[in-house]
Design a protein around this motif. Structure first.
Motif, PDB file in Angstrom:
ATOM      1  N   TYR A 115       0.446  -0.929  -0.260  1.00 60.34           N
ATOM      2  CA  TYR A 115       0.424   0.001  -0.286  1.00 60.34           C
ATOM      3  C   TYR A 115       0.703   1.391   0.098  1.00 60.34           C
ATOM      4  O   TYR A 115       0.532   2.052  -0.232  1.00 60.34           O
ATOM      5  CB  TYR A 115      -1.228  -0.048   1.249  1.00 60.34           C
ATOM      6  N   ARG A 129     -10.305   0.151  -0.456  1.00 61.27           N
ATOM      7  CA  ARG A 129      -8.596   0.144  -1.361  1.00 61.27           C
ATOM      8  C   ARG A 129      -7.537  -0.985  -1.361  1.00 61.27           C
ATOM      9  O   ARG A 129      -7.217  -1.251  -2.390  1.00 61.27           O
ATOM     10  CB  ARG A 129      -8.454   1.360   0.093  1.00 61.27           C
ATOM     11  N   TRP A 157      -8.670  -6.603  10.867  1.00 60.17           N
ATOM     12  CA  TRP A 157     -10.119  -5.816  10.600  1.00 60.17           C
ATOM     13  C   TRP A 157     -11.093  -6.952  10.527  1.00 60.17           C
ATOM     14  O   TRP A 157     -12.111  -6.089  10.605  1.00 60.17           O
ATOM     15  CB  TRP A 157      -9.559  -4.856   9.831  1.00 60.17           C
ATOM     16  N   ARG A 196     -14.432   1.459   9.751  1.00 58.63           N
ATOM     17  CA  ARG A 196     -13.445   1.886   8.530  1.00 58.63           C
ATOM     18  C   ARG A 196     -13.251   0.374   7.824  1.00 58.63           C
ATOM     19  O   ARG A 196     -12.398   0.706   6.556  1.00 58.63           O
ATOM     20  CB  ARG A 196     -12.197   2.333   9.347  1.00 58.63           C
ATOM     21  N   ASN A 244      -2.871   0.624   9.038  1.00 55.64           N
ATOM     22  CA  ASN A 244      -3.838   1.549   9.864  1.00 55.64           C
ATOM     23  C   ASN A 244      -2.827   2.273  10.315  1.00 55.64           C
ATOM     24  O   ASN A 244      -2.544   2.451  11.436  1.00 55.64           O
ATOM     25  CB  ASN A 244      -5.272   1.356  10.741  1.00 55.64           C
ATOM     26  N   ARG A 268     -14.045   0.997   3.774  1.00 59.59           N
ATOM     27  CA  ARG A 268     -13.508   1.015   2.920  1.00 59.59           C
ATOM     28  C   ARG A 268     -12.038   1.169   3.457  1.00 59.59           C
ATOM     29  O   ARG A 268     -11.662   1.291   1.601  1.00 59.59           O
ATOM     30  CB  ARG A 268     -13.272   3.136   3.846  1.00 59.59           C
ATOM     31  N   ASP A 269     -11.440   0.147   4.185  1.00 56.70           N
ATOM     32  CA  ASP A 269     -10.031  -0.338   3.889  1.00 56.70           C
ATOM     33  C   ASP A 269     -10.031  -1.525   2.692  1.00 56.70           C
ATOM     34  O   ASP A 269      -9.129  -2.223   2.533  1.00 56.70           O
ATOM     35  CB  ASP A 269      -9.757  -0.978   4.963  1.00 56.70           C
ATOM     36  N   PRO A 310      -6.108  -5.989   5.564  1.00 58.18           N
ATOM     37  CA  PRO A 310      -6.098  -4.395   5.741  1.00 58.18           C
ATOM     38  C   PRO A 310      -4.670  -4.137   5.387  1.00 58.18           C
ATOM     39  O   PRO A 310      -4.208  -4.250   5.133  1.00 58.18           O
ATOM     40  CB  PRO A 310      -6.818  -4.188   6.466  1.00 58.18           C
TER      41      PRO A 310
END
Length: 163
Positions: A37, A88, A72, A81, A64, A84-85, A61
Motif C-alpha cells: 500500500y 482500498r 480488521w 472503517r 492503519n 473503506r479499507d 487490510p
C-alpha cells in the motif's frame, strides 16, 4: 510446485522497484507482498510484468497509520472503517492481480464470529471475482467455526490459510 518470493522480507539489498527482477533472476515464479500500500500499484505491476512474474498474494487490510487494531475483518472495533479499507485493498488487487488477497482477522482477543461473517458478506459484495483466504494463523479459529465460515461465506472464492 511454484514458489513466490516474499518481497517484504527478501531482496532487501535492492530498492523496491528492482526487487521483482532480483526475484525472477533467483528463479521465483511470483511474488507476495503483505504490504503493497505504500507503493504506486501500477508502477509495481509494471515491474512485475517486466520481470515476467505473477503476483501471488497481498494482505488486507492496508496498514492503519492512526494506530488502530492491526487486523480488521473480525474486529468489531474496526467496523467503522472496514468497508473503506476493503475497497482500498481491492483497488490494489485490481491493479496487482494477486492470486489471492489474504484477510487478516485481527487479534484473537477481539475477534467476533458475528463480525467476521458480516464482513465476509461485505467483501463478497465488493468483489465477486477476487479470491480470498482467511488467515487462521493470525487469529486461530475453532475448527468447527472454520467449517461454518466456509459453509456460510457468500463467496465461493474463499479459503482458509493455515500458515
Amino acid at each position: 510446485m511454484r514458489f513466490a518470493a516474499d518481497l517484504g522480507h527478501m531482496f532487501q539489498v535492492h530498492p523496491a522497484p528492482e526487487r521483482p527482477q532480483a526475484a525472477a533472476e533467483a528463479g521465483f515464479d511470483g511474488v507476495t507482498l503483505a504490504d503493497p500500500y505504500h507503493l504506486n500499484a501500477q508502477a509495481f505491476r509494471d515491474d512485475l510484468t517486466l520481470a515476467g512474474l505473477a503476483g501471488a498474494s497481498i494482505t488486507a487490510p492496508p496498514p492503519n497509520y492512526t494506530g488502530g487494531v492491526p487486523g480488521w475483518i473480525a474486529a468489531p472495533e474496526a467496523q467503522p472503517r472496514f468497508e473503506r479499507d476493503a475497497q482500498r485493498a481491492l483497488r490494489y488487487g485490481q491493479v496487482l492481480r494477486p492470486s489471492v488477497i489474504i484477510l487478516d482477522p485481527g487479534p484473537a482477543a477481539s475477534a467476533s464470529e458475528e463480525t467476521l461473517l458480516k464482513n465476509l458478506h461485505v467483501v463478497a459484495r465488493l468483489s465477486a471475482s477476487q479470491r480470498f483466504a482467511l488467515d487462521c494463523a493470525r487469529a486461530p479459529l475453532d475448527p468447527t467455526f472454520a467449517a461454518q465460515v466456509l459453509a456460510e461465506a457468500p463467496a465461493p472464492l474463499l479459503g482458509l490459510l493455515f500458515d
